[in-house]
Scaffold this motif. Sequence first.
Motif, PDB file in Angstrom:
ATOM      1  N   TRP A   1      70.602  -1.003  16.825  1.00  9.84           N
ATOM      2  CA  TRP A   1      69.197  -1.306  18.015  1.00  9.84           C
ATOM      3  C   TRP A   1      70.904  -2.290  18.864  1.00  9.84           C
ATOM      4  O   TRP A   1      71.834  -1.230  19.327  1.00  9.84           O
ATOM      5  CB  TRP A   1      69.818  -2.941  17.543  1.00  9.84           C
ATOM      6  N   THR A   2      69.660  -2.204  20.072  1.00  5.42           N
ATOM      7  CA  THR A   2      70.603  -2.354  20.769  1.00  5.42           C
ATOM      8  C   THR A   2      71.006  -3.519  21.925  1.00  5.42           C
ATOM      9  O   THR A   2      69.758  -4.436  22.052  1.00  5.42           O
ATOM     10  CB  THR A   2      70.703  -1.591  22.652  1.00  5.42           C
ATOM     11  N   GLN A   3      71.384  -3.997  22.024  1.00  2.61           N
ATOM     12  CA  GLN A   3      72.043  -5.687  22.663  1.00  2.61           C
ATOM     13  C   GLN A   3      71.922  -5.223  24.241  1.00  2.61           C
ATOM     14  O   GLN A   3      72.909  -4.473  25.044  1.00  2.61           O
ATOM     15  CB  GLN A   3      73.148  -6.391  22.330  1.00  2.61           C
ATOM     16  N   VAL A   4      71.345  -6.299  25.011  1.00  2.00           N
ATOM     17  CA  VAL A   4      71.684  -6.181  26.742  1.00  2.00           C
ATOM     18  C   VAL A   4      72.012  -7.152  27.710  1.00  2.00           C
ATOM     19  O   VAL A   4      71.135  -7.937  27.067  1.00  2.00           O
ATOM     20  CB  VAL A   4      70.195  -5.308  27.131  1.00  2.00           C
ATOM     21  N   ILE A   5      72.836  -7.888  28.201  1.00  2.00           N
ATOM     22  CA  ILE A   5      73.267  -8.189  28.785  1.00  2.00           C
ATOM     23  C   ILE A   5      73.605  -8.150  30.510  1.00  2.00           C
ATOM     24  O   ILE A   5      74.501  -7.624  30.600  1.00  2.00           O
ATOM     25  CB  ILE A   5      73.914  -9.508  28.166  1.00  2.00           C
ATOM     26  N   TYR A   6      72.391  -8.408  31.492  1.00  7.70           N
ATOM     27  CA  TYR A   6      72.604  -8.141  32.669  1.00  7.70           C
ATOM     28  C   TYR A   6      72.759  -6.203  32.639  1.00  7.70           C
ATOM     29  O   TYR A   6      71.538  -5.517  32.008  1.00  7.70           O
ATOM     30  CB  TYR A   6      73.710  -8.043  33.101  1.00  7.70           C
ATOM     31  N   LYS A   7      73.603  -6.229  32.953  1.00 10.15           N
ATOM     32  CA  LYS A   7      73.899  -4.505  33.188  1.00 10.15           C
ATOM     33  C   LYS A   7      73.945  -4.101  32.164  1.00 10.15           C
ATOM     34  O   LYS A   7      74.879  -2.253  31.472  1.00 10.15           O
ATOM     35  CB  LYS A   7      74.426  -3.881  34.511  1.00 10.15           C
ATOM     36  N   ASN A   8      75.025  -4.758  31.374  1.00 12.04           N
ATOM     37  CA  ASN A   8      75.676  -4.318  29.950  1.00 12.04           C
ATOM     38  C   ASN A   8      74.549  -3.757  28.730  1.00 12.04           C
ATOM     39  O   ASN A   8      74.380  -4.910  27.974  1.00 12.04           O
ATOM     40  CB  ASN A   8      76.731  -5.512  29.446  1.00 12.04           C
ATOM     41  N   LYS A   9      75.444  -2.476  28.558  1.00 13.84           N
ATOM     42  CA  LYS A   9      74.213  -2.258  26.758  1.00 13.84           C
ATOM     43  C   LYS A   9      75.656  -2.019  25.443  1.00 13.84           C
ATOM     44  O   LYS A   9      76.251  -1.666  26.281  1.00 13.84           O
ATOM     45  CB  LYS A   9      73.744  -1.498  26.995  1.00 13.84           C
ATOM     46  N   LYS A  10      74.929  -2.976  24.478  1.00 12.34           N
ATOM     47  CA  LYS A  10      75.536  -2.950  23.799  1.00 12.34           C
ATOM     48  C   LYS A  10      75.245  -1.945  22.166  1.00 12.34           C
ATOM     49  O   LYS A  10      74.401  -2.747  22.098  1.00 12.34           O
ATOM     50  CB  LYS A  10      76.705  -4.185  23.172  1.00 12.34           C
ATOM     51  N   LYS A  11      75.531  -0.993  21.455  1.00 11.24           N
ATOM     52  CA  LYS A  11      74.625  -0.722  20.501  1.00 11.24           C
ATOM     53  C   LYS A  11      75.033  -1.048  18.940  1.00 11.24           C
ATOM     54  O   LYS A  11      76.445  -1.347  18.978  1.00 11.24           O
ATOM     55  CB  LYS A  11      74.162   0.699  20.004  1.00 11.24           C
ATOM     56  N   PHE A  12      74.192  -2.054  17.677  1.00 10.21           N
ATOM     57  CA  PHE A  12      75.436  -2.468  16.600  1.00 10.21           C
ATOM     58  C   PHE A  12      73.796  -1.541  15.740  1.00 10.21           C
ATOM     59  O   PHE A  12      73.069  -1.368  16.579  1.00 10.21           O
ATOM     60  CB  PHE A  12      75.008  -3.922  16.588  1.00 10.21           C
ATOM     61  N   GLN A  13      74.522  -1.768  14.984  1.00  7.63           N
ATOM     62  CA  GLN A  13      74.276  -1.663  13.503  1.00  7.63           C
ATOM     63  C   GLN A  13      72.859  -2.112  13.195  1.00  7.63           C
ATOM     64  O   GLN A  13      73.197  -3.278  12.842  1.00  7.63           O
ATOM     65  CB  GLN A  13      75.528  -1.026  12.169  1.00  7.63           C
ATOM     66  N   ASN A  14      72.085  -1.352  12.601  1.00  9.83           N
ATOM     67  CA  ASN A  14      70.835  -1.762  11.954  1.00  9.83           C
ATOM     68  C   ASN A  14      70.949  -2.726  11.071  1.00  9.83           C
ATOM     69  O   ASN A  14      71.166  -2.685  10.055  1.00  9.83           O
ATOM     70  CB  ASN A  14      69.572  -0.210  12.291  1.00  9.83           C
ATOM     71  N   PRO A  15      70.667  -4.291  11.270  1.00  6.98           N
ATOM     72  CA  PRO A  15      71.005  -5.298   9.775  1.00  6.98           C
ATOM     73  C   PRO A  15      69.637  -4.711   8.724  1.00  6.98           C
ATOM     74  O   PRO A  15      70.619  -5.489   7.861  1.00  6.98           O
ATOM     75  CB  PRO A  15      70.899  -6.711  10.716  1.00  6.98           C
ATOM     76  N   LEU A  16      68.846  -4.497   9.103  1.00 10.99           N
ATOM     77  CA  LEU A  16      68.178  -4.200   7.736  1.00 10.99           C
ATOM     78  C   LEU A  16      68.804  -3.148   7.295  1.00 10.99           C
ATOM     79  O   LEU A  16      68.895  -3.158   5.772  1.00 10.99           O
ATOM     80  CB  LEU A  16      66.597  -3.591   8.685  1.00 10.99           C
ATOM     81  N   ARG A  17      69.107  -1.650   7.976  1.00  4.48           N
ATOM     82  CA  ARG A  17      70.139  -0.902   6.837  1.00  4.48           C
ATOM     83  C   ARG A  17      70.948  -1.399   6.467  1.00  4.48           C
ATOM     84  O   ARG A  17      71.558  -0.986   4.443  1.00  4.48           O
ATOM     85  CB  ARG A  17      70.131   0.360   7.568  1.00  4.48           C
ATOM     86  N   GLN A  18      72.121  -2.178   6.911  1.00  2.00           N
ATOM     87  CA  GLN A  18      73.166  -2.821   6.648  1.00  2.00           C
ATOM     88  C   GLN A  18      72.628  -3.984   5.464  1.00  2.00           C
ATOM     89  O   GLN A  18      73.515  -3.860   4.037  1.00  2.00           O
ATOM     90  CB  GLN A  18      74.029  -3.634   7.316  1.00  2.00           C
TER      91      GLN A  18
END
Length: 215
Positions: free
Chosen positions: A105-122
């Motif tokens: 999944w992707t977190q977006v704060i202004y122009k910054n993007k960060k991917k993190f593991q799908n917590p459903l799979r986790q």
Amino acid sequence: MDAAHQMSQLWWHVVANYWWLLLLIFVLGILKSATFKGWAGERRVKNITLQLDPDSYTIFHDVTLPTPTGTTQIDHIIISTQGTFVIETKNYSGWIFSSEKSSYWTQVIYKNKKKFQNPLRQNYKHIKTLQDLTQLPFNLFHSVIIFAGDATFKTDLPSNVIKQHSLKKYLQGFNEVVLTEQQIYQIRCQIEDNRLERGFKTNQQHIRNLNKSKR
């Protein structure tokens, strides 16, 4: 006066006059760390679970269990006659873009993007560990993902991905009795007997196991 002595004097001058600034920088670093944010999110959810009826729910927090490849760490486990609810907590802000079947999944704060593991799979891995431990059918476990921060979901999500304030209402939405009191007692005993001791040593071992699995 040699250079080393001058540098030493300068350092002690900075410490003596600007110790408060150094302390502030240190504290801000801790508050912004992923470890602290994770702890804060789990603490918020833990506080909400205190509102649940202890006669109806058996609750565990921060459970680390051994697995064939290392360890798995579960934020919260809530057991009732309606099943075993396995909770993964995320403390995020900004916009969240997600898909139920995507790896990240992707977190977006202004122009910054960060991917993190799908917590459903986790969380699926967490449930499989508990299923192997208890030898109960998979459908008696309920995966729940809680976002404890002020994140905004920008895509459709399944009903088991909720905000922290919705937990109590979500649990109350399950009415079918699927576990007996004897089964609940057995699950509780199996978790208590197999969980690793909580503390710094267990957390560090879990981190080492995670790093090893990424190689």
